[in-house]
Design a protein around this motif. Structure first.
Motif: not given
Length: 58
Positions: A38-58
């Motif tokens: 559960e901890i690993a899944d949460h951290e992975k999802a958070s990391s994916l969101f952060d990467r998507a946010k960074a890509i979306a913001n250029g």
């Protein structure tokens, strides 16, 4: 089933307690393993969101 939001901090606290229980009795290993996932899944999802946010913001 009610929609209950459990925080990462709560999962980590349960993980710590499960680790203590595992020391007492190996019966609790599956619970400890589940909390680790559960901890690993949460951290992975958070990391994916952060990467998507960074890509979306250029």
């Amino acid at each position: 089933m009610p929609n209950v939001h459990i925080t990462l901090a709560e999962i980590k606290e349960a993980h710590r307690k499960a680790a203590q229980l595992v020391i007492i009795d190996h019966f609790y290993l599956p619970l400890f393993d589940r909390l680790e996932r559960e901890i690993a899944d949460h951290e992975k999802a958070s990391s994916l969101f952060d990467r998507a946010k960074a890509i979306a913001n250029g």
